[in-house]
Design an enzyme around this catalytic site. Sequence first.
Site, PDB file in Angstrom:
ATOM      1  N   ARG A  87     -28.353 -49.311 -60.370  1.00  0.00           N
ATOM      2  CA  ARG A  87     -29.182 -49.435 -59.178  1.00  0.00           C
ATOM      3  C   ARG A  87     -28.583 -48.570 -58.081  1.00  0.00           C
ATOM      4  NH1 ARG A  87     -32.424 -50.965 -62.171  1.00  0.00           N
ATOM      5  NH2 ARG A  87     -33.792 -52.811 -62.084  1.00  0.00           N
TER       6      ARG A  87
ATOM      7  N   GLU B  80     -36.164 -45.249 -53.292  1.00  0.00           N
ATOM      8  CA  GLU B  80     -36.891 -44.536 -54.341  1.00  0.00           C
ATOM      9  C   GLU B  80     -38.376 -44.440 -53.999  1.00  0.00           C
ATOM     10  OE1 GLU B  80     -35.952 -46.519 -58.025  1.00  0.00           O
ATOM     11  OE2 GLU B  80     -33.895 -45.746 -58.037  1.00  0.00           O
TER      12      GLU B  80
ATOM     13  N   HIS C 208     -35.442 -42.266 -61.881  1.00  0.00           N
ATOM     14  CA  HIS C 208     -35.354 -43.618 -62.447  1.00  0.00           C
ATOM     15  C   HIS C 208     -36.205 -43.690 -63.716  1.00  0.00           C
ATOM     16  CE1 HIS C 208     -34.568 -48.097 -61.257  1.00  0.00           C
ATOM     17  NE2 HIS C 208     -34.421 -47.883 -62.555  1.00  0.00           N
TER      18      HIS C 208
END
Length: 345
Positions: free
Chosen positions: A243, A272, A291
């Site tokens: 993360r 993000e 991601h």
Amino acid sequence: MTPFQVGVSRDFLGADGRNLWGDIGLHALDEAGVRWSYLDRDTDELIAADLAGLDGVIFAAPAITRRTFDPAIPGPAVFARFGVGYDSVDLAACTAHDTAVTITPDGARRPVSTAALTLLLSVLHHVVVKDRMVRQDRWQEKTAWMGRGLTGRCVGLIGLGNTATDLVGLLRPFQVDVVAYDPYRTPESARECGVRLADLDPLLAQADAVIVMAALTPETRHLINARRLALMRPSAVLVNVARGPIVDETALAAALRSGRLAGAGLDVFETEPPAADNPLLGLDNTILSPHALSWTDEMATGNGDSAVRAVLDVLAGQAPRYVVNRDVLDRPGFQRRLAGLTAPR
């Protein structure tokens, strides 16, 4: 009794109405006679009105909060998360409403560990900048970008859970020395994996590569900060597949820009997507992914099968295997819900 009803969060669907992940095993719900459908709204947060009448929910991106529940309306018996992270899930609220939350470590294990190794090797070999050299007719610059081999190096793991343990196996052919920081593991259990434990600061000081694989918690937020980055060798690299907020990005960018750190590979970010002026985007010694590095057919099948299995376990009156709010399992209300659910005939 009414048939078992399952909702699937709408973020799985693309603009053409097809599942972005492809086959995630939803056919197993059909085979079990379960009624299921995608939720009506594509939303960042599920609220009680989205879930009326549902016994289970398979979800990926939406947050689960206190607004997900209405005391006057029974919520789902299970939220089956497609993935392993649950930092956007209010576990206390779920437990208070007798709802189990499950994750899919069995499905994510190999895809994420493979992604971590891919990112590590790509950083060490400067894969992206060398690709640019060819495309931009900069062939003569290649001698300025000698890579570093992995064999015989020291790899430090922050977190030694399910996925990190799988990565240890993938690293064995490189004959690396693996050291891990994980306050929840015993030295004996680590040794069984071929890993030695260390405190975080000594780990950072000795590792040639550090891979972040821990869960995001209040304790791990900005665990890797300016002080700790300064402990790392100038020749070392940092990889984060966990993360984004575990790493202080401002401090990381400063270390990379000044040469205090050789390189970084990031599949995750504090925000993000990252802002256009994020300094990490302009650095040649970074490799970045949205991601999605572990977004593979293997991940789709594994996560989907695991999430569906959790739902079907509840339907069968059994506690699912990967419940994260385990206190819910002993609550009388949850036990009554398990006993009261049934498959359609």
